[in-house]
Each structure stands twice: as structure tokens, then as C-alpha cells.
Write a protein that holds these residues in place. Structure first.
Motif, mmCIF file in Angstrom:
data_model
loop_
_atom_site.group_PDB
_atom_site.id
_atom_site.type_symbol
_atom_site.label_atom_id
_atom_site.label_comp_id
_atom_site.label_asym_id
_atom_site.label_seq_id
_atom_site.Cartn_x
_atom_site.Cartn_y
_atom_site.Cartn_z
ATOM 1 N N VAL A 52 -46.146 4.127 -81.041
ATOM 2 C CA VAL A 52 -46.757 4.635 -79.848
ATOM 3 C C VAL A 52 -46.924 6.008 -80.209
ATOM 4 N N GLY A 53 -45.969 6.526 -80.325
ATOM 5 C CA GLY A 53 -46.125 8.331 -80.559
ATOM 6 C C GLY A 53 -47.125 8.796 -81.574
ATOM 7 N N MET A 54 -47.279 8.035 -82.554
ATOM 8 C CA MET A 54 -48.606 8.432 -83.544
ATOM 9 C C MET A 54 -49.775 8.031 -82.899
ATOM 10 N N ALA A 55 -49.901 6.932 -82.274
ATOM 11 C CA ALA A 55 -51.298 6.614 -81.619
ATOM 12 C C ALA A 55 -51.472 7.581 -80.696
ATOM 13 N N ILE A 56 -50.704 8.051 -79.786
ATOM 14 C CA ILE A 56 -50.837 8.847 -78.916
ATOM 15 C C ILE A 56 -51.462 10.379 -79.562
ATOM 16 N N ARG A 57 -50.749 10.737 -80.505
ATOM 17 C CA ARG A 57 -51.159 11.912 -81.332
ATOM 18 C C ARG A 57 -52.484 11.570 -82.051
ATOM 19 N N GLY A 58 -52.912 10.459 -82.169
ATOM 20 C CA GLY A 58 -54.074 10.140 -82.837
ATOM 21 C C GLY A 58 -53.933 10.541 -84.576
ATOM 22 N N ARG A 59 -52.786 10.447 -85.040
ATOM 23 C CA ARG A 59 -52.650 10.910 -86.409
ATOM 24 C C ARG A 59 -53.194 9.631 -87.555
ATOM 25 N N THR A 60 -53.108 8.547 -87.068
ATOM 26 C CA THR A 60 -53.422 7.214 -87.843
ATOM 27 C C THR A 60 -53.851 6.221 -86.933
ATOM 28 N N ALA A 61 -54.838 5.332 -87.472
ATOM 29 C CA ALA A 61 -55.061 4.167 -86.785
ATOM 30 C C ALA A 61 -54.054 2.978 -87.348
ATOM 31 N N VAL A 62 -53.607 3.109 -88.431
ATOM 32 C CA VAL A 62 -52.806 2.007 -89.093
ATOM 33 C C VAL A 62 -51.626 1.509 -88.022
ATOM 34 N N VAL A 63 -50.746 2.314 -87.526
ATOM 35 C CA VAL A 63 -49.851 2.037 -86.508
ATOM 36 C C VAL A 63 -50.439 1.212 -85.337
ATOM 37 N N GLY A 64 -51.579 1.684 -84.882
ATOM 38 C CA GLY A 64 -52.232 1.079 -83.807
ATOM 39 C C GLY A 64 -52.674 -0.362 -84.028
ATOM 40 N N LEU A 65 -53.241 -0.609 -85.254
ATOM 41 C CA LEU A 65 -53.394 -1.659 -85.850
ATOM 42 C C LEU A 65 -52.575 -2.700 -85.866
ATOM 43 N N ALA A 66 -51.335 -2.178 -86.104
ATOM 44 C CA ALA A 66 -50.355 -3.131 -86.451
ATOM 45 C C ALA A 66 -49.709 -3.620 -85.073
ATOM 46 N N VAL A 67 -49.823 -2.698 -83.883
ATOM 47 C CA VAL A 67 -49.356 -3.073 -82.688
ATOM 48 C C VAL A 67 -50.325 -4.111 -82.099
ATOM 49 N N LEU A 68 -51.545 -3.885 -82.278
ATOM 50 C CA LEU A 68 -52.651 -4.881 -81.799
ATOM 51 C C LEU A 68 -52.597 -6.052 -82.435
ATOM 52 N N TRP A 69 -52.335 -6.073 -83.718
ATOM 53 C CA TRP A 69 -52.043 -7.146 -84.593
ATOM 54 C C TRP A 69 -51.240 -7.949 -83.924
ATOM 55 N N TRP A 70 -49.751 -7.435 -83.715
ATOM 56 C CA TRP A 70 -48.702 -8.279 -83.292
ATOM 57 C C TRP A 70 -49.059 -9.012 -81.800
ATOM 58 N N ILE A 71 -49.790 -8.033 -80.892
ATOM 59 C CA ILE A 71 -49.997 -8.542 -79.667
ATOM 60 C C ILE A 71 -50.969 -9.843 -79.636
ATOM 61 N N ALA A 72 -51.901 -9.687 -80.591
ATOM 62 C CA ALA A 72 -52.918 -10.756 -80.754
ATOM 63 C C ALA A 72 -52.406 -11.953 -81.428
ATOM 64 N N GLY A 73 -51.244 -11.670 -82.380
ATOM 65 C CA GLY A 73 -50.601 -12.849 -82.849
ATOM 66 C C GLY A 73 -49.758 -13.709 -81.879
#
Length: 395
Positions: A321-342
Motif C-alpha cells: 500500500v505504501g509503495m503504491a501510494i508513492r507510485g514507486r512500482t506497479a509490481v506491488v499493486g499488481l500483486a494486490v489486484l491479483w490477490w483480490i481478483a483471485g
């Protein structure tokens, strides 16, 4: 339920991620050590194969007996009406291995285990473009050694083999955004097409992957034409492979959708008129990785993750969440969205069965990625010279 008390810790990790430049630096951890860990995990897949799972479950017995019948028939059969209807690819796989190695039930279980061992290696390949060689191996070790994967990698059921085409599709999709050649679009189409022949929940996978690729194309406007053509190529290949199933869906829609109708939560909405079943599902599936109450089919009554990994899941979520807010990388956001979609296939099904393992299989790789992020965050607190030892010790 005491792990809910880690919410403040997760919030603290959010703030920490906002202020740090790096999560960790594990360059000193040799790949040979991680490869050795992968070998151990693969070996665990075959450990005590004849005793765990203890015996044959009803669905497994139906699958084996029907596979022997179908494989011995002349001609081919696309659809089976048993167990509320499903494609026959898995049944033909069982029939083929039984024809080669005999009719013992252990042969069928060994075939499923081999597919799932390959799935662990496929996860390394799939995540390599975004996580790199070390983190992708760590995530695969966490995934392959998880209680859910090791136990249900032995379950003689079509859902048990469906994570392999999922990870191949993810890996091909990630590579297609960086490689202008069309080969990865072809691989993506092949993986989705084969996956549609495995498990009913896989029908949501192409929608999620194509939507993610379309979102990436919108962000990179110069790539939208190439991505659009690639999606069309992959979709055409997938539709061609799944065309016999499409014919079943058109000619016999009642049979094709029977399983979905039987398990959808819409029935409970119609009966109760409230959102209580939906809230129950959100709670059950949201916490099943650290405080599972068990499913109605009595196959398991333990969390998907042990306590240390569950703690790291919270830490990883905070970092993500912290890294996504900072906009540092899309990888972590992808993992969280993947979890939710799963988790979606489980959340939209009957609450009285929540949480059945098969409807959350597609979330498990994403959970492993988030746990890996949490592990790297904790290891990052150690002095640099101790980080490789800390990572190895934690694994």
C-alpha cells in the motif's frame, strides 16, 4: 483472530514504505542456495504420496472411474455431465496415464503432483520479468511450500492442474508488454485456451488478463496499437482451442452453466433479500490465509499460511500500500489486484460452502508474492552483511 491485531503494524509499514528508497538488497544471497530450496520444495510434493491425502474423496473416485470409461470409448467426448458438468481434458489426462502405468489410484495422484511441481517452476519463470531471479525464486518457494498447495497439489481434481496455464498466461502477458515479437501473444492464447478446458473459475482469467493489458496500453499510449493487435491474436487462438466448449455452451447452455447456477451467491440473495451472504464470504475469504474456520466439505480446517507467513502477509500488504501510494512500482499493486481478483470466484459463490479451497487457488501465487515483499521488508531492517543469512533462515 489475534492476527487482526497486526493492523497497526501494517499501517506502520505503509509509513515506512513511504519514506524508504529500497525495501532490501539481497544481492549477496546466491542463486544456488535458492535453487537448492526449490529442489527441496519439489521433493516435498512427492513425500508420503500414498498416505497424504488419506484415501480417496468422492470427487476423486468419480474422476478416476469416468476417466477409465471415457478413454476406453471410441471417438472423443468434449463435455461430461458428472459433478454438475465440466470439460473432459483432465479426464483424458487421467485415462492416458492409467493406460501407460496401470489403474492404481496412486498413478492418478502422481500425475497431478507432477503437474503441480511443474507449476512451481512455472511461477519462477512467470514472475522473473517483474521480480528478478532471486525474488521470483523466493516467491515460488513460499508458494510451493504453502499448506494449501502441498495438500491440494495431490487432489485428483481438474482445479488442481489449472494453476499451471494461469501462471504461463501471466508470464506470457508480462513478457508481451516488453517484447515486440508476437510469440508471447501466441503463448498467452495457448495458455488461456488450454486453461478454459480445466476449471470453471478459469473463465474469469482471460477477462482479468486482457483488462490488465488494456489498462497498461492506456497508460503507455504509444503501445496501444501493438497491445490491441496482440490481444486480438491471443483471443483468436484461445477461442479456436476452446471452440468445442463454445459449441457446447451454445447448443446446451443449461448444462454448460449448471455448475455456475448451483454455486452462485445470487440464489442466497434471492432467498434472504439481504447482503449477509456476501459479507460472510468477504470475511471468510479475506481471513482464510491466517484464521481459516474450515470449509463445509471437511477437507481442511487450517489456515492457508502458517503464523510466520501470515505475519509477513500483513507486513507485505502494508509495504504494498505504501509503495503504491508513492507510485514507486506497479509490481506491488499488481500483486494486490491479483490477490483480490483471485478471491472473486469464491466471494460470488454460496456462503454455506465458504471458504472452499478450489475457489481460491488463483489467489495463492499473489499471496506468495506479497509474503515475499514482507520478507524482504523485514530482512531490510538487518545490517546488509546479515541480509542473505536472514533471508535463508526465514525460508
Amino acid at each position: 483472530y489475534l492476527l487482526w491485531g497486526l493492523l497497526p503494524a501494517a499501517a506502520a509499514m505503509v509509513l515506512w514504505a513511504l519514506s524508504r528508497q529500497e525495501v532490501t538488497d539481497d544481492r549477496e544471497l546466491p542463486l544456488s542456495l535458492l535453487n537448492f530450496g526449490l529442489v527441496i520444495v519439489l521433493g516435498l510434493h512427492f513425500w508420503n504420496l500414498g498416505q497424504s491425502l488419506p484415501g480417496i474423496f468422492y470427487d476423486e473416485a468419480v474422476n478416476i472411474s469416468e476417466a477409465l470409461d471415457i478413454f476406453g470409448q471410441s471417438g472423443s467426448q468434449v463435455w461430461s455431465d458428472n459433478l454438475s458438468g465440466r470439460p473432459t481434458l483432465f479426464l483424458y489426462l487421467l485415462g492416458f496415464v492409467h493406460r501407460l502405468f496401470g489403474d492404481a489410484w496412486l498413478v492418478a495422484r502422481a500425475a497431478v503432483v507432477i503437474v503441480n511441481a511443474i507449476t512451481v517452476l512455472a511461477m519462477v519463470w512467470a514472475l522473473h520479468p517483474i521480480l528478478g531471479p532471486r525474488a521470483s525464486r523466493i516467491a515460488a518457494i513460499i508458494y510451493g511450500a504453502s499448506a494449501y498447495h502441498l495438500l491440494f497439489a495431490r487432489f485428483i481434481y481438474e482445479a488442481s492442474i489449472s494453476s499451471l496455464p494461469l501462471l504461463i498466461a501471466v508470464g506470457a502477458a508480462l513478457r508481451s508488454t516488453r517484447d515486440a515479437r508476437r510469440r508471447w501473444w501466441i503463448v498467452l492464447g495457448l495458455a488461456i485456451g488450454v486453461g478454459l478446458w480445466t476449471y470453471a473459475a478459469f473463465r474469469l482469467v482471460p477477462l482479468v488478463i486482457f483488462a490488465a493489458l488494456a489498462g497498461w496500453a492506456l497508460k503507455h499510449r504509444s503501445e496501444w496499437k501493438r497491445i490491441g493487435v496482440g490481444i486480438a491474436v491471443a483471443a483468436a487462438i484461445a477461442l479456436a482451442i476452446a471452440s468445442p466448449l463454445i459449441r457446447v455452451a451454445v447448443d446446451e447452455p443449461e448444462d454448460f452453466m449448471q455448475r455456475a447456477r448451483e454455486t452462485t451467491i445470487v440464489q442466497e440473495f434471492a432467498e434472504s433479500g439481504v447482503l449477509r451472504p456476501f459479507v460472510h464470504n468477504l470475511t471468510a475469504y479475506g481471513q482464510m490465509f491466517f484464521a481459516n474456520q474450515g470449509s463445509s466439505n471437511k477437507i481442511f480446517h487450517f489456515p492457508a499460511l502458517g503464523t510466520p507467513a501470515a505475519v509477513l502477509l500483513w507486513v507485505g500488504m502494508g509495504l504494498a500500500v505504501g509503495m503504491a501510494i508513492r507510485g514507486r512500482t506497479a509490481v506491488v499493486g499488481l500483486a494486490v489486484l491479483w490477490w483480490i481478483a483471485g478471491l472473486v470466484p469464491g466471494v460470488i459463490t454460496l456462503s454455506v460452502e465458504a471458504p472452499p479451497w478450489s475457489r481460491t487457488l488463483y489467489a495463492l501465487p499473489a499471496v506468495a508474492v506479497i509474503v515475499t515483499l514482507g520478507l524482504e521488508g523485514v530482512v531490510g531492517l538487518a545490517p546488509k552483511r546479515w541480509r542473505s543469512i536472514a533471508t535463508a533462515g526465514a525460508l
